[in-house]
Design a protein around this motif. Sequence first.
Motif, PDB file in Angstrom:
ATOM      1  N   ASP A  47      -2.546   8.546   1.614  1.00 49.03           N
ATOM      2  CA  ASP A  47      -3.673   8.014   2.016  1.00 49.03           C
ATOM      3  C   ASP A  47      -3.549   6.854   2.166  1.00 49.03           C
ATOM      4  OD1 ASP A  47      -6.028   8.999   2.629  1.00 49.03           O
ATOM      5  OD2 ASP A  47      -7.029   9.021   0.679  1.00 49.03           O
ATOM      6  N   ARG A  48      -3.908   6.572   1.354  1.00 47.48           N
ATOM      7  CA  ARG A  48      -3.290   4.731   1.357  1.00 47.48           C
ATOM      8  C   ARG A  48      -2.527   4.127   0.456  1.00 47.48           C
ATOM      9  NH1 ARG A  48      -8.253   6.217  -1.683  1.00 47.48           N
ATOM     10  NH2 ARG A  48      -8.314   5.715  -3.727  1.00 47.48           N
ATOM     11  N   LEU A  49      -2.479   2.720   0.099  1.00 52.61           N
ATOM     12  CA  LEU A  49      -1.458   2.290  -0.526  1.00 52.61           C
ATOM     13  C   LEU A  49      -2.693   1.474  -1.689  1.00 52.61           C
ATOM     14  CD1 LEU A  49       0.617   0.205   1.831  1.00 52.61           C
ATOM     15  CD2 LEU A  49       1.405   2.420   0.380  1.00 52.61           C
ATOM     16  N   GLU A  50      -2.008   1.524  -2.967  1.00 54.05           N
ATOM     17  CA  GLU A  50      -2.687   1.069  -4.231  1.00 54.05           C
ATOM     18  C   GLU A  50      -2.901  -0.140  -4.725  1.00 54.05           C
ATOM     19  OE1 GLU A  50      -5.356   1.898  -5.763  1.00 54.05           O
ATOM     20  OE2 GLU A  50      -5.567   4.322  -4.672  1.00 54.05           O
ATOM     21  N   ARG A  51      -3.303  -1.003  -4.422  1.00 54.81           N
ATOM     22  CA  ARG A  51      -3.490  -2.132  -5.365  1.00 54.81           C
ATOM     23  C   ARG A  51      -2.258  -2.329  -6.253  1.00 54.81           C
ATOM     24  NH1 ARG A  51      -7.921  -6.323  -3.506  1.00 54.81           N
ATOM     25  NH2 ARG A  51      -5.797  -7.669  -2.575  1.00 54.81           N
ATOM     26  N   ILE A  52      -2.854  -1.621  -7.538  1.00 57.43           N
ATOM     27  CA  ILE A  52      -2.270  -1.085  -8.887  1.00 57.43           C
ATOM     28  C   ILE A  52      -1.888   0.553  -9.407  1.00 57.43           C
ATOM     29  CG2 ILE A  52      -3.192  -3.594  -9.344  1.00 57.43           C
ATOM     30  CD1 ILE A  52      -5.115  -1.541 -10.893  1.00 57.43           C
ATOM     31  N   ARG A  53      -0.924   0.674 -10.084  1.00 55.79           N
ATOM     32  CA  ARG A  53      -0.697   1.945 -10.313  1.00 55.79           C
ATOM     33  C   ARG A  53      -2.189   2.521 -10.750  1.00 55.79           C
ATOM     34  NH1 ARG A  53       4.762   3.333 -13.065  1.00 55.79           N
ATOM     35  NH2 ARG A  53       4.814   0.657 -13.414  1.00 55.79           N
ATOM     36  N   GLN A  59       4.523   6.143  -7.158  1.00 52.73           N
ATOM     37  CA  GLN A  59       5.609   4.870  -6.849  1.00 52.73           C
ATOM     38  C   GLN A  59       6.534   5.400  -5.576  1.00 52.73           C
ATOM     39  OE1 GLN A  59       6.593   3.480 -10.444  1.00 52.73           O
ATOM     40  NE2 GLN A  59       7.112   1.254  -9.607  1.00 52.73           N
ATOM     41  N   LEU A  60       6.146   3.862  -5.362  1.00 52.34           N
ATOM     42  CA  LEU A  60       7.262   4.125  -4.025  1.00 52.34           C
ATOM     43  C   LEU A  60       8.063   2.632  -3.894  1.00 52.34           C
ATOM     44  CD1 LEU A  60       4.603   4.960  -0.913  1.00 52.34           C
ATOM     45  CD2 LEU A  60       5.828   6.389  -2.234  1.00 52.34           C
ATOM     46  N   ASN A  61       7.975   2.263  -4.518  1.00 50.67           N
ATOM     47  CA  ASN A  61       9.026   0.671  -4.843  1.00 50.67           C
ATOM     48  C   ASN A  61       8.597  -0.083  -6.583  1.00 50.67           C
ATOM     49  OD1 ASN A  61      10.533  -1.270  -4.740  1.00 50.67           O
ATOM     50  ND2 ASN A  61      10.677  -1.011  -2.380  1.00 50.67           N
ATOM     51  N   TRP A  62       9.277  -1.068  -6.617  1.00 52.26           N
ATOM     52  CA  TRP A  62       9.004  -1.057  -7.750  1.00 52.26           C
ATOM     53  C   TRP A  62       7.422  -2.025  -7.430  1.00 52.26           C
ATOM     54  CZ3 TRP A  62      11.876  -0.187 -11.711  1.00 52.26           C
ATOM     55  CH2 TRP A  62      13.313   0.160 -11.837  1.00 52.26           C
ATOM     56  N   ASN A  63       6.673  -2.151  -6.980  1.00 52.62           N
ATOM     57  CA  ASN A  63       5.354  -3.049  -6.790  1.00 52.62           C
ATOM     58  C   ASN A  63       4.719  -2.049  -5.899  1.00 52.62           C
ATOM     59  OD1 ASN A  63       5.342  -5.002  -9.471  1.00 52.62           O
ATOM     60  ND2 ASN A  63       6.796  -5.621  -7.442  1.00 52.62           N
ATOM     61  N   VAL A  64       5.442  -0.735  -5.043  1.00 54.17           N
ATOM     62  CA  VAL A  64       4.035   0.326  -4.317  1.00 54.17           C
ATOM     63  C   VAL A  64       3.922   0.968  -5.101  1.00 54.17           C
ATOM     64  CG1 VAL A  64       4.603   0.789  -1.523  1.00 54.17           C
ATOM     65  CG2 VAL A  64       5.870  -0.747  -2.160  1.00 54.17           C
ATOM     66  N   HIS A  65       2.365   1.385  -4.729  1.00 56.26           N
ATOM     67  CA  HIS A  65       2.021   2.866  -5.865  1.00 56.26           C
ATOM     68  C   HIS A  65       0.808   3.198  -4.122  1.00 56.26           C
ATOM     69  CE1 HIS A  65       2.827   1.812  -9.250  1.00 56.26           C
ATOM     70  NE2 HIS A  65       3.123   0.432  -9.344  1.00 56.26           N
ATOM     71  N   ALA A  66       1.388   4.215  -3.906  1.00 56.35           N
ATOM     72  CA  ALA A  66       0.057   5.032  -2.643  1.00 56.35           C
ATOM     73  C   ALA A  66      -0.463   6.060  -3.682  1.00 56.35           C
ATOM     74  CB  ALA A  66       1.304   5.378  -1.510  1.00 56.35           C
ATOM     75  N   LEU A  67      -0.729   6.709  -2.896  1.00 54.66           N
ATOM     76  CA  LEU A  67      -2.136   7.944  -3.133  1.00 54.66           C
ATOM     77  C   LEU A  67      -1.743   8.574  -1.985  1.00 54.66           C
ATOM     78  CD1 LEU A  67      -4.531   9.181  -5.327  1.00 54.66           C
ATOM     79  CD2 LEU A  67      -6.116   8.429  -2.862  1.00 54.66           C
ATOM     80  N   PHE A  68      -1.731   9.783  -2.207  1.00 56.27           N
ATOM     81  CA  PHE A  68      -0.641  11.269  -1.154  1.00 56.27           C
ATOM     82  C   PHE A  68      -1.791  12.097  -0.568  1.00 56.27           C
ATOM     83  CE2 PHE A  68       3.921  11.099  -1.762  1.00 56.27           C
ATOM     84  CZ  PHE A  68       3.986   9.593  -0.944  1.00 56.27           C
ATOM     85  N   GLU A  69      -2.045  12.075   0.632  1.00 54.56           N
ATOM     86  CA  GLU A  69      -2.993  13.676   0.889  1.00 54.56           C
ATOM     87  C   GLU A  69      -3.066  14.765  -0.259  1.00 54.56           C
ATOM     88  OE1 GLU A  69      -3.023  13.745   4.905  1.00 54.56           O
ATOM     89  OE2 GLU A  69      -3.481  11.349   5.263  1.00 54.56           O
ATOM     90  N   LYS A  70      -3.355  14.814   0.116  1.00 54.06           N
ATOM     91  CA  LYS A  70      -3.775  16.601  -0.735  1.00 54.06           C
ATOM     92  C   LYS A  70      -2.785  16.710   0.408  1.00 54.06           C
ATOM     93  CE  LYS A  70      -8.635  16.977  -2.181  1.00 54.06           C
ATOM     94  NZ  LYS A  70      -9.697  17.050  -2.197  1.00 54.06           N
ATOM     95  N   PRO A  71      -2.097  18.059  -0.108  1.00 57.56           N
ATOM     96  CA  PRO A  71      -1.960  19.235  -1.431  1.00 57.56           C
ATOM     97  C   PRO A  71      -1.074  18.127  -2.306  1.00 57.56           C
ATOM     98  CG  PRO A  71      -0.703  20.087  -0.041  1.00 57.56           C
ATOM     99  CD  PRO A  71      -1.593  18.891   1.430  1.00 57.56           C
TER     100      PRO A  71
END
Length: 167
Positions: A47-53, A59-71
Motif C-alpha cells: 500500500d505504501r512504504l513507511e519511514r519508520i517501523r 519489514q522488507l529490508n534493514w531500513n525498509v518497512h511497508a504497509l501491505f494492502e488488505k488482506p
Amino acid sequence: MTDDVGCARRLNARNVSVLDTGDDRGRGVFTARDFLPGEVVIIGLIDRLERIRTTNSIQLNWNVHALFEKPAVIANHSCDPNLAIVPNRFGAYDFIAIQEIYSDVEVTWDYATSEFECIGISVVCLCSAANCRGAAGGFSKLPPDHPMVALRFYAPYLETPNNFRGK
C-alpha cells in the motif's frame, strides 16, 4: 503491471475473507477454499512504504518497512503458523500454505520471519499455540533449529551480514 495488480487483488478476494476472529485478536483472514502446501494463499501488495517501523508495517529490508494492502495487513501472527512468506514480483511477500489448510480456517504467519526485532507482538502474544513463545520477539530471538529458520521460510534480507544472530 496494473493488470497484474488487479489480478492479484481478484485472486486474494477469491482465496480469503477478512472476518472477526471472535476473540481478543479482532479481525483475521480466513480461507474461502482449501489449500495444499506450497499454494499461494495471499498475494502481498504494498500500500505504501513507511519511514519508520510501525506495529502494522512489514519489514522488507534493514531500513525498509511497508504497509501491505488488505488482506495481508490483517493476517494475524501465530507461533505455529499455517503460512510462510516468500518474496514476490511486487516487491512484497506472498503468503504460502505450509500445510494443508481447509476452507473457513484462519490463516496466520509468524511475524518473526520478516522482522529482525518485532514491535507488533512484542509484549503479549495471543496466538494460543501449544508452542507459543509469549511474544513474536523477532528473527533475532528465533533459535537456529526453529522450523521456519530450518526451512528458510523468512525474509531474505535476514541472511545478510547485518544479521548479528550468532553474536
